[in-house]
Design an enzyme around this catalytic site. Structure first.
Site, PDB file in Angstrom:
ATOM      1  N   LYS A  13       0.824  -1.216   0.000  1.00  0.00           N
ATOM      2  CA  LYS A  13       0.000   0.000   0.000  1.00  0.00           C
ATOM      3  C   LYS A  13       0.857   1.264   0.000  1.00  0.00           C
ATOM      4  O   LYS A  13       0.566   2.216  -0.701  1.00  0.00           O
ATOM      5  CB  LYS A  13      -0.955   0.017   1.203  1.00  0.00           C
ATOM      6  CG  LYS A  13      -1.940  -1.133   1.246  1.00  0.00           C
ATOM      7  CD  LYS A  13      -2.958  -1.005   2.376  1.00  0.00           C
ATOM      8  CE  LYS A  13      -2.354  -0.898   3.754  1.00  0.00           C
ATOM      9  NZ  LYS A  13      -1.599  -2.103   4.172  1.00  0.00           N
ATOM     10  N   ARG A  88      -9.833   1.414  10.167  1.00  0.00           N
ATOM     11  CA  ARG A  88      -9.316   0.090  10.536  1.00  0.00           C
ATOM     12  C   ARG A  88     -10.437  -0.854  10.957  1.00  0.00           C
ATOM     13  O   ARG A  88     -10.222  -2.063  11.056  1.00  0.00           O
ATOM     14  CB  ARG A  88      -8.334   0.211  11.704  1.00  0.00           C
ATOM     15  CG  ARG A  88      -6.993   0.783  11.311  1.00  0.00           C
ATOM     16  CD  ARG A  88      -6.052   0.801  12.511  1.00  0.00           C
ATOM     17  NE  ARG A  88      -4.864   1.585  12.250  1.00  0.00           N
ATOM     18  CZ  ARG A  88      -3.759   1.116  11.682  1.00  0.00           C
ATOM     19  NH1 ARG A  88      -3.696  -0.142  11.317  1.00  0.00           N
ATOM     20  NH2 ARG A  88      -2.725   1.893  11.492  1.00  0.00           N
ATOM     21  N   ARG A 127      12.868  -8.566   2.743  1.00  0.00           N
ATOM     22  CA  ARG A 127      13.102  -7.135   2.940  1.00  0.00           C
ATOM     23  C   ARG A 127      14.036  -6.910   4.141  1.00  0.00           C
ATOM     24  O   ARG A 127      14.953  -6.097   4.086  1.00  0.00           O
ATOM     25  CB  ARG A 127      11.759  -6.415   3.158  1.00  0.00           C
ATOM     26  CG  ARG A 127      11.876  -4.897   3.190  1.00  0.00           C
ATOM     27  CD  ARG A 127      10.536  -4.241   2.946  1.00  0.00           C
ATOM     28  NE  ARG A 127       9.657  -4.260   4.111  1.00  0.00           N
ATOM     29  CZ  ARG A 127       8.398  -3.840   4.104  1.00  0.00           C
ATOM     30  NH1 ARG A 127       7.858  -3.387   2.979  1.00  0.00           N
ATOM     31  NH2 ARG A 127       7.661  -3.860   5.186  1.00  0.00           N
ATOM     32  N   ARG A 139      13.521  -2.365  10.451  1.00  0.00           N
ATOM     33  CA  ARG A 139      12.359  -1.784  11.143  1.00  0.00           C
ATOM     34  C   ARG A 139      11.790  -2.805  12.123  1.00  0.00           C
ATOM     35  O   ARG A 139      11.710  -3.990  11.796  1.00  0.00           O
ATOM     36  CB  ARG A 139      11.265  -1.437  10.112  1.00  0.00           C
ATOM     37  CG  ARG A 139      11.500  -0.138   9.393  1.00  0.00           C
ATOM     38  CD  ARG A 139      10.516   0.081   8.244  1.00  0.00           C
ATOM     39  NE  ARG A 139       9.175  -0.449   8.467  1.00  0.00           N
ATOM     40  CZ  ARG A 139       8.214  -0.394   7.556  1.00  0.00           C
ATOM     41  NH1 ARG A 139       8.438   0.157   6.377  1.00  0.00           N
ATOM     42  NH2 ARG A 139       7.025  -0.884   7.806  1.00  0.00           N
ATOM     43  N   ARG A 150       0.979  -8.346  13.650  1.00  0.00           N
ATOM     44  CA  ARG A 150       0.271  -7.307  12.884  1.00  0.00           C
ATOM     45  C   ARG A 150      -0.739  -7.938  11.923  1.00  0.00           C
ATOM     46  O   ARG A 150      -1.842  -7.434  11.720  1.00  0.00           O
ATOM     47  CB  ARG A 150       1.270  -6.449  12.101  1.00  0.00           C
ATOM     48  CG  ARG A 150       2.140  -5.574  12.992  1.00  0.00           C
ATOM     49  CD  ARG A 150       3.224  -4.876  12.191  1.00  0.00           C
ATOM     50  NE  ARG A 150       2.675  -3.885  11.287  1.00  0.00           N
ATOM     51  CZ  ARG A 150       3.231  -3.554  10.107  1.00  0.00           C
ATOM     52  NH1 ARG A 150       4.325  -4.131   9.689  1.00  0.00           N
ATOM     53  NH2 ARG A 150       2.674  -2.623   9.358  1.00  0.00           N
TER      54      ARG A 150
END
Length: 199
Positions: A13, A88, A127, A139, A150
């Site tokens: 996204k 959300r 990644r 991250r 998540r």
């Protein structure tokens, strides 16, 4: 052009938002960024949000919707906006729709990135490995453990939005597993009709 991007974390996204911003000249609105900006600016909604955040409470939906309402009045959002990361929940979607209806600014489309969750985990691991190989810190939300958490939260809270928006006729599914440039091409074809309407 007023659109929402839906899809689990890692679906692309953010990458596609940046390309839509560049191609169509409309801002991407992140509720996190908007909340921080409202707090920093000391707006009435920002002051209320700050006191809640300082006490460790969650910012209620009506305050977040109020911040979105203020933000879309700004000149750069005159021709539309992209909402990514909000709503959300179905309750937030309902509150957002009511606010947009009051302003006479209905949504044009809700684009859902359809992805394979197992492949997404592979994508995140890759990644993270590439980031480490460049000697950069990974991250926190790019570790497989955090990512799974998540993903579970997305499945529980946000996935029901798919059925909600399908029911309104706004949902536009797109293959998020296709190569990035192909996803962009499909997205631009899908959104092109709305550019003429909103401009």
């Amino acid at each position: 052009m007023r659109i929402i991007l839906l899809g689990p974390p890692g679906a692309g996204k953010g990458t596609q938002s940046a390309r839509i911003v560049e191609r169509f000249g409309i801002p991407q609105l992140s509720t996190g960024d908007m909340l921080r900006a409202a707090v920093a600016a000391g707006t009435p909604v920002g002051i209320e949000a700050k006191s809640l955040m300082d006490s460790g409470a969650l910012v209620p939906d009506e305050i977040v919707v109020g911040i979105v309402a203020d933000r879309i009045e700004e000149p750069d959002a005159r021709n539309g906006f992209i909402l990514d990361g909000f709503p959300r929940t179905v309750a937030q979607a309902t509150a957002l729709a009511a606010m947009l209806a009051r302003k006479g600014l209905p949504l044009d489309a809700v684009v859902e990135f359809k992805v394979d969750e197992a492949a997404l985990l592979g994508r995140i691991a890759k990644r993270a490995a590439e980031t480490l190989a460049r000697g950069e810190p990974v991250r926190k939300d790019d570790t497989p453990e955090v990512f799974k958490t998540r993903l579970d939260a997305y499945r529980t809270l946000t996935a029901p939005l798919s059925a909600h928006y399908a029911g309104t006729g706004l949902l536009r599914p797109i293959d998020g597993m296709a190569p990035i440039d192909e996803v962009t091409r499909h997205l631009e074809e899908l959104l092109a009709p709305y550019q003429a309407v909103s401009a």
